[in-house]
Design an enzyme around this catalytic site. Structure first.
Site, PDB file in Angstrom:
ATOM      1  CE  LYS A   5      64.317 -18.986  35.510  1.00  0.00           C
ATOM      2  NZ  LYS A   5      65.459 -18.087  35.576  1.00  0.00           N
ATOM      3  CD  GLU A  17      57.352 -18.225  49.751  1.00  0.00           C
ATOM      4  OE1 GLU A  17      57.744 -19.122  48.955  1.00  0.00           O
ATOM      5  OE2 GLU A  17      58.136 -17.511  50.404  1.00  0.00           O
ATOM      6  N   GLY A  56      63.953 -14.369  37.078  1.00  0.00           N
ATOM      7  CA  GLY A  56      62.655 -14.077  37.681  1.00  0.00           C
ATOM      8  C   GLY A  56      62.356 -12.587  37.727  1.00  0.00           C
ATOM      9  NE  ARG A  57      67.797 -10.218  40.014  1.00  0.00           N
ATOM     10  CZ  ARG A  57      68.260 -11.434  40.259  1.00  0.00           C
ATOM     11  NH1 ARG A  57      67.445 -12.386  40.694  1.00  0.00           N
ATOM     12  NH2 ARG A  57      69.528 -11.722  40.069  1.00  0.00           N
ATOM     13  CD  GLU A  76      66.143 -12.123  43.945  1.00  0.00           C
ATOM     14  OE1 GLU A  76      65.591 -12.550  44.973  1.00  0.00           O
ATOM     15  OE2 GLU A  76      65.621 -12.232  42.825  1.00  0.00           O
ATOM     16  CG  HIS A  91      53.176  14.764  55.156  1.00  0.00           C
ATOM     17  ND1 HIS A  91      53.063  16.013  55.730  1.00  0.00           N
ATOM     18  CD2 HIS A  91      52.906  14.925  53.841  1.00  0.00           C
ATOM     19  CE1 HIS A  91      52.708  16.886  54.792  1.00  0.00           C
ATOM     20  NE2 HIS A  91      52.611  16.254  53.641  1.00  0.00           N
ATOM     21  CE  LYS A 101      63.945 -19.385  47.657  1.00  0.00           C
ATOM     22  NZ  LYS A 101      64.145 -19.630  46.231  1.00  0.00           N
TER      23      LYS A 101
HETATM   24  O1  F6P Z   1      63.659 -16.494  46.260  1.00  0.00           O
HETATM   25  C1  F6P Z   1      64.048 -15.679  45.225  1.00  0.00           C
HETATM   26  C2  F6P Z   1      63.406 -16.046  43.939  1.00  0.00           C
HETATM   27  O2  F6P Z   1      64.060 -17.123  43.369  1.00  0.00           O
HETATM   28  C3  F6P Z   1      63.361 -14.868  42.997  1.00  0.00           C
HETATM   29  O3  F6P Z   1      64.538 -14.704  42.306  1.00  0.00           O
HETATM   30  C4  F6P Z   1      62.185 -15.205  42.162  1.00  0.00           C
HETATM   31  O4  F6P Z   1      61.729 -14.074  41.479  1.00  0.00           O
HETATM   32  C5  F6P Z   1      61.236 -15.705  43.201  1.00  0.00           C
HETATM   33  O5  F6P Z   1      62.045 -16.409  44.108  1.00  0.00           O
HETATM   34  C6  F6P Z   1      60.125 -16.587  42.702  1.00  0.00           C
HETATM   35  O6  F6P Z   1      60.624 -17.715  42.061  1.00  0.00           O
HETATM   36  P1  F6P Z   1      59.715 -18.602  41.122  1.00  0.00           P
HETATM   37  O7  F6P Z   1      59.243 -17.750  40.007  1.00  0.00           O
HETATM   38  O8  F6P Z   1      60.607 -19.708  40.669  1.00  0.00           O
HETATM   39  O9  F6P Z   1      58.562 -19.113  41.940  1.00  0.00           O
END
Ligand code: F6P
Length: 539
Positions: free
Chosen positions: A202, A208, A264-265, A350, A381, A507
């Site tokens: 987003k 990452e 995002g979620r 979150e 288990h 972060k």
């Molecule tokens: O670090 C949390 C977050 O901002 C989430 O809310 C989001 O889903 C995820 O990182 C990934 O963010 P993006 O889609 O901006 O890469």
């Protein structure tokens, strides 16, 4: 919530202390009153430690909260995410499949419709149909979804859960983490010339995703002898930051937008779900949206007492604020739903992991419990011992699927029987006297110990969710049910479910620690972090 509401709940909880779930469950008509069906989704609350009076107290809280006004403000697109001054319109993404008139602004609905049309053309192009101007590399067999958090969990859950609905055109892989082990393994496993890489972010600033994006881009370029133009025909981006995606080098034709009004979620319904559409086809993706829209319509029209998201929220609130349980578990009895706990962890923790109100005041009550889980029967288990006899009570949400997508009847009956048995054991338990009666082959002294060890306190609450079958539609319903339950809890707790400031500090710190790890210049770090950086560097 108000002090008076919390104390009313405390009074109800105290009154119920003397009533074991075993007795509540035995009340005539309870199952019928405490279970509800919406289409292929059935939810049973009869194993919650609630009675009609406690439910009425919860109902009074939700009724006086003006929840319907809050709900409509969300559907309408008011800027309810106050800390970011944004509307929250993931529901608009599925409004096209809804039976009720859409409340979202027309311009938003039009943008969504045109993006969905582009998604459909892109899916067709990847599946070997008309290229549609995307200028994609031909012959794609594998798709790698680069994204983390909401750009990974929802899509990954949906692709895995809907394995049986797959159209079999491409294999889908997920690369959320910066851990190079998985990245390196995927590069060994896949043929770059047949791989499509989706950069899903987003913000398009997530470390990452961008780091893996650069690594895979170099891998693709190497396969074309350094020809970046040819390599870039393997890249597609989905982002609300279209400019940043272009700056990365992805041409506008291969950038699908999402928007600030989709968290995002909550984004699997948007173009973030492209990998889902590639796996199950666009008609399947639309059925997934339709399932969510069915719950949207239900949420918008059912009274609180028959409204599944509201009831799920109230059961959670009761367990947290009246009974004081600090964690809750979700146990899907279906291997294809293995990612459900991880998805719900982000959605719930979150969204609801907040301790101040939108005005910055401390909240009046405890908020989100820790959510965790694993698939049944594996979980039985591993950690069910603690759930049955440990000192802490953990409410459980069971998710089962009535009709399997295989023909192994006995396996499936065993699976469902286990799920039902666990819920019964949590609720009913086994009394000391029952255990004592079974300890007949021990001497007197041992009999007490044996019986005590084999006593199950019971009185441990659970909710059971049953899907008729695991289909795009029922999965859409399941996820939307939880989204709206989170919304109701946030509303009652007076917190903003749509921001996530709590993820920022780590972060920021990582950005200062990474150079120290690379250079060894750790002088400006705190003593513990410096010690750890130096230890890592020395080895
Ligand atoms: O670090 C949390 C977050 O901002 C989430 O809310 C989001 O889903 C995820 O990182 C990934 O963010 P993006 O889609 O901006 O890469």
């Amino acid at each position: 919530m108000l002090e008076s509401q919390l104390s009313r709940l405390a009074t109800e909880a105290k009154r119920l202390r003397s009533r074991h779930l075993r007795d509540l469950i035995a009340e005539p008509g309870r199952f019928e009153r405490y279970s509800h069906r919406v289409g292929p989704l059935f939810v049973d609350f009869s194993r919650q430690k609630l009675d009609d009076e406690a439910l009425a107290a919860l109902g009074a809280i939700v009724e006086t909260s003006r929840w319907t006004e809050a709900r409509d403000a969300m559907f309408r697109g008011d800027a309810i995410n106050a800390s970011e001054n944004r509307p929250v319109l993931h529901t608009a993404l599925r409004a096209g499949e809804s039976q009720l008139p859409a409340l979202a602004p027309r311009s938003v609905l039009a943008e969504i419709a045109s993006t969905q049309a582009r998604m459909a053309r892109l899916v067709d192009a990847v599946h070997g149909g008309n290229d549609g101007g995307f200028d994609l590399a031909p012959g794609i067999t594998d798709v790698v979804n680069l994204g983390i958090g909401g750009s990974d969990l929802g899509p990954r859950l949906a692709v895995e859960a809907l394995r049986a609905s797959g159209v079999g055109k491409v294999r889908c892989h997920f690369l959320p983490n910066v851990d190079g082990h998985r990245t390196a393994a995927l590069m060994r496993e896949l043929d770059p010339k047949r791989t499509l890489v989706l950069l899903v972010s987003k913000s398009f600033t997530t470390q990452e995703t961008l780091l893996n994006g650069h690594v895979l881009r170099d891998w693709l370029a190497a396969a074309y002898g350094g020809d970046r133009v040819a390599a870039d025909r393997h890249l597609v981006a989905v982002s609300a930051n279209v400019e940043a995606a272009r700056a990365f080098g992805i041409p506008p034709a291969r950038v699908l937008p999402m928007w600030d009004f989709v968290g995002g979620r909550y984004s699997v319904w948007s173009a973030v779900g492209l990998v889902v559409a590639l796996a199950i086809g666009m008609p399947g993706f639309r059925a997934f949206l339709r399932g969510a829209a069915t719950i949207d319509d239900h949420f918008r029209s059912a009274p609180w007492s028959a409204n599944l998201p509201v009831l799920l929220a109230l059961a959670g609130l009761w367990n947290r604020n009246a009974l004081g349980f600090a964690s809750s578990a979700v146990i899907p009895y279906h291997d294809d739903l293995a990612e459900l706990p991880a998805f719900l962890q982000q959605l719930e923790m979150e969204s609801l992991g907040k301790s101040v109100t939108p005005d910055g005041a401390p909240v009046a009550q405890a908020t989100v419990p820790v959510l965790w889980g694993n698939v049944g029967t594996n979980a039985q288990h591993a950690f069910f011992q603690a759930l049955h006899q440990g000192t802490d009570i953990v409410p459980v949400e069971f998710v089962g699927v009535i009709e399997p997508s295989h023909v192994l009847r006995a396996n499936h009956e065993a699976l469902l029987a286990n799920m039902l048995a666990q819920g019964a054991a949590f609720a009913l338990g086994k009394t000391y006297d029952e255990a004592l009666a079974e300890a007949h082959d021990s001497s007197d002294g041992d009999r007490h110990a044996r019986a005590a060890q084999r006593t199950f306190p019971g009185d441990r609450p659970s909710t059971t969710i049953l899907l008729d079958a695991l289909t795009p539609e029922s999965l859409g319903m399941l996820l939307a049910l939880h989204e709206h339950s989170v919304f109701v809890q946030a509303h009652l707790w007076n917190i903003n479910a749509f921001d996530q400031w709590g993820v920022e500090l780590g972060k920021t710190l990582a950005r200062t620690i990474q150079p120290a790890l690379a250079s060894g210049d750790s002088a400006r770090l705190d003593a513990s972090t410096r010690g750890l950086v130096d230890t890592i560097r020395r080895r």
